[in-house]
Design an enzyme around this catalytic site. Structure first.
Site, PDB file in Angstrom:
ATOM      1  N   ALA A 122      -1.251 -78.537 -57.297  1.00  0.00           N
ATOM      2  CA  ALA A 122      -2.685 -78.593 -57.549  1.00  0.00           C
ATOM      3  C   ALA A 122      -3.457 -79.878 -58.487  1.00  0.00           C
ATOM      4  O   ALA A 122      -4.530 -80.126 -58.254  1.00  0.00           O
ATOM      5  CB  ALA A 122      -3.291 -77.281 -58.192  1.00  0.00           C
ATOM      6  N   SER A 148      -2.852 -83.012 -58.248  1.00  0.00           N
ATOM      7  CA  SER A 148      -3.228 -84.411 -57.651  1.00  0.00           C
ATOM      8  C   SER A 148      -2.962 -84.114 -56.133  1.00  0.00           C
ATOM      9  O   SER A 148      -2.372 -83.175 -55.630  1.00  0.00           O
ATOM     10  CB  SER A 148      -2.396 -85.538 -58.084  1.00  0.00           C
ATOM     11  OG  SER A 148      -1.201 -85.164 -58.130  1.00  0.00           O
ATOM     12  N   ILE A 195      -2.915 -83.814 -52.060  1.00  0.00           N
ATOM     13  CA  ILE A 195      -2.928 -82.955 -50.940  1.00  0.00           C
ATOM     14  C   ILE A 195      -3.255 -81.684 -51.834  1.00  0.00           C
ATOM     15  O   ILE A 195      -4.165 -80.812 -51.369  1.00  0.00           O
ATOM     16  CB  ILE A 195      -1.941 -83.067 -49.958  1.00  0.00           C
ATOM     17  CG1 ILE A 195      -1.739 -84.306 -49.363  1.00  0.00           C
ATOM     18  CG2 ILE A 195      -1.927 -81.771 -49.068  1.00  0.00           C
ATOM     19  CD1 ILE A 195      -0.679 -84.399 -48.335  1.00  0.00           C
ATOM     20  N   VAL A 235       8.403 -75.072 -60.160  1.00  0.00           N
ATOM     21  CA  VAL A 235       8.616 -74.330 -58.728  1.00  0.00           C
ATOM     22  C   VAL A 235      10.105 -74.233 -58.716  1.00  0.00           C
ATOM     23  O   VAL A 235      10.650 -73.107 -58.004  1.00  0.00           O
ATOM     24  CB  VAL A 235       7.777 -74.900 -57.495  1.00  0.00           C
ATOM     25  CG1 VAL A 235       6.670 -74.789 -57.588  1.00  0.00           C
ATOM     26  CG2 VAL A 235       8.322 -76.232 -57.498  1.00  0.00           C
ATOM     27  N   SER A 280       6.928 -82.796 -43.924  1.00  0.00           N
ATOM     28  CA  SER A 280       6.626 -84.316 -43.709  1.00  0.00           C
ATOM     29  C   SER A 280       6.928 -84.736 -42.358  1.00  0.00           C
ATOM     30  O   SER A 280       8.185 -84.226 -41.947  1.00  0.00           O
ATOM     31  CB  SER A 280       7.073 -84.987 -44.871  1.00  0.00           C
ATOM     32  OG  SER A 280       7.040 -86.292 -44.423  1.00  0.00           O
ATOM     33  N   TYR A 335      14.659 -86.982 -49.690  1.00  0.00           N
ATOM     34  CA  TYR A 335      13.332 -86.512 -49.248  1.00  0.00           C
ATOM     35  C   TYR A 335      13.291 -85.994 -47.915  1.00  0.00           C
ATOM     36  O   TYR A 335      12.747 -84.805 -47.623  1.00  0.00           O
ATOM     37  CB  TYR A 335      12.167 -87.668 -49.608  1.00  0.00           C
ATOM     38  CG  TYR A 335      10.878 -87.288 -49.239  1.00  0.00           C
ATOM     39  CD1 TYR A 335       9.964 -86.353 -50.278  1.00  0.00           C
ATOM     40  CD2 TYR A 335      10.103 -87.392 -48.037  1.00  0.00           C
ATOM     41  CE1 TYR A 335       8.895 -86.153 -50.007  1.00  0.00           C
ATOM     42  CE2 TYR A 335       8.863 -87.127 -47.864  1.00  0.00           C
ATOM     43  CZ  TYR A 335       8.178 -86.328 -48.887  1.00  0.00           C
ATOM     44  OH  TYR A 335       6.907 -86.070 -48.868  1.00  0.00           O
ATOM     45  N   LYS A 368      12.599 -82.153 -46.729  1.00  0.00           N
ATOM     46  CA  LYS A 368      11.280 -81.874 -45.779  1.00  0.00           C
ATOM     47  C   LYS A 368      11.726 -81.201 -44.478  1.00  0.00           C
ATOM     48  O   LYS A 368      11.231 -80.307 -44.032  1.00  0.00           O
ATOM     49  CB  LYS A 368      10.452 -83.073 -45.527  1.00  0.00           C
ATOM     50  CG  LYS A 368       9.739 -83.317 -47.040  1.00  0.00           C
ATOM     51  CD  LYS A 368       8.882 -82.417 -47.689  1.00  0.00           C
ATOM     52  CE  LYS A 368       8.070 -82.665 -48.936  1.00  0.00           C
ATOM     53  NZ  LYS A 368       7.240 -81.671 -49.365  1.00  0.00           N
ATOM     54  N   ILE A 390      -0.295 -90.655 -46.076  1.00  0.00           N
ATOM     55  CA  ILE A 390      -1.602 -90.023 -46.772  1.00  0.00           C
ATOM     56  C   ILE A 390      -1.673 -91.029 -48.088  1.00  0.00           C
ATOM     57  O   ILE A 390      -0.690 -90.861 -48.688  1.00  0.00           O
ATOM     58  CB  ILE A 390      -1.712 -88.616 -47.028  1.00  0.00           C
ATOM     59  CG1 ILE A 390      -0.933 -87.613 -45.745  1.00  0.00           C
ATOM     60  CG2 ILE A 390      -2.931 -87.951 -47.337  1.00  0.00           C
ATOM     61  CD1 ILE A 390      -2.171 -87.940 -44.356  1.00  0.00           C
ATOM     62  N   THR A 417      -2.102 -90.918 -51.548  1.00  0.00           N
ATOM     63  CA  THR A 417      -2.011 -90.095 -52.585  1.00  0.00           C
ATOM     64  C   THR A 417      -1.296 -90.699 -53.769  1.00  0.00           C
ATOM     65  O   THR A 417      -0.696 -92.014 -53.495  1.00  0.00           O
ATOM     66  CB  THR A 417      -1.167 -88.818 -52.353  1.00  0.00           C
ATOM     67  OG1 THR A 417       0.110 -89.199 -52.017  1.00  0.00           O
ATOM     68  CG2 THR A 417      -1.733 -88.106 -51.129  1.00  0.00           C
TER      69      THR A 417
END
Length: 250
Positions: free
Chosen positions: A15, A17, A19, A66, A147, A160, A164, A193, A195
């Site tokens: 939360a 930053s 998306i 997480v 992703s 990555y 995903k 995106i 970010t």
């Protein structure tokens, strides 16, 4: 309070930053009570403070790691103390990159990306779904951040891409298990995106990427957040086990 998720309790990881922050903003605008969680406690607090000014509600920020089951359990306990019920909307936006070419990729960087992106999604979904089932709330919506890279692959992102791809198929499998409890699980596959995560990409690579996008521009975090809000709401009541691409036509 009007909005497509009015009165619902929503948990959003990542939360602080990008998306995740945009998702908190859109869900709050649509009437949800938002719990913003992040390893970056200050960033999560800022997100919640900002949405509380615009959309007064009993919003809450919390620190989470997480990939650590104790941390996830601890957060659930805090939420139960604060709201006396588990969230019926759970959005997993927490994610990291540790990019490197495969021949140079360290075991540590491989493990860390899998731990946060894939194992982290597993721990949050398992913990929060169990709380929903145990409390007898027979409706819920989980949205996990996959992703487009998990479908098409990318140089320098073997860790990555693998994480995903795992999130997408984990989500499809969870949807098959949770349907009987009234819990839907879907994944969103963003393309390029703008970010903090994509800011580190060299300009030369960005220009090359742009030529592969039909919309001829990069996406904004809120454009992904709007899709997440739809999936979180009852407007998508028969969408389950889906993977929705938000790529501008890559």
């Amino acid at each position: 309070m009007s909005g497509i998720v009015a009165g619902k309790l929503a948990f959003v990881s990542g939360a602080a930053s990008g998306i995740g922050r945009a998702t908190c903003q859109v869900l709050a605008r649509e009437g949800a009570v938002v719990i913003g969680a992040d390893k970056n406690k200050k960033g999560a607090q800022e997100t919640i403070e900002n949405i509380s000014k615009l959309h007064q509600n009993n919003h809450f920020s919390v620190e989470i790691s997480v990939s650590d089951s104790k941390s996830v359990q601890n957060v659930l306990q805090q939420i139960m103390q604060q709201y006396k019920k588990p969230p019926s909307i759970v959005i997993n936006c927490a994610g990291i990159t540790r990019d490197n070419f495969l021949l140079k990729l360290s075991e540590e960087d491989f493990n860390e990306v899998i731990d946060v992106n894939l194992k982290g999604t597993f721990l949050v979904v398992q913990t929060f779904a169990k709380a929903l089932v145990d409390s007898g709330i027979n409706s819920g919506s989980f949205v996990n951040m996959a992703s487009i890279i998990g479908k098409i692959g990318n140089m320098g992102q073997t860790n990555y891409a693998a994480s995903k791809a795992g999130v997408e198929l984990f989500t499809k499998s969870a949807a098959k298990e949770f349907g009987k409890f009234g819990i839907r699980c879907n994944s969103v596959l963003p393309g390029f995106i703008l970010t903090p995560m994509t800011e580190t990409i060299p300009d030369k690579v960005k220009m090359k990427l742009l030529s592969t996008i039909a919309c001829n521009r990069y996406g904004k975090p809120e454009e992904v957040a709007e899709v997440i809000a739809f999936l979180a709401s009852d407007k998508s009541s028969y969408v389950n086990g889906a993977s929705i691409e938000v790529t501008g036509g890559m």
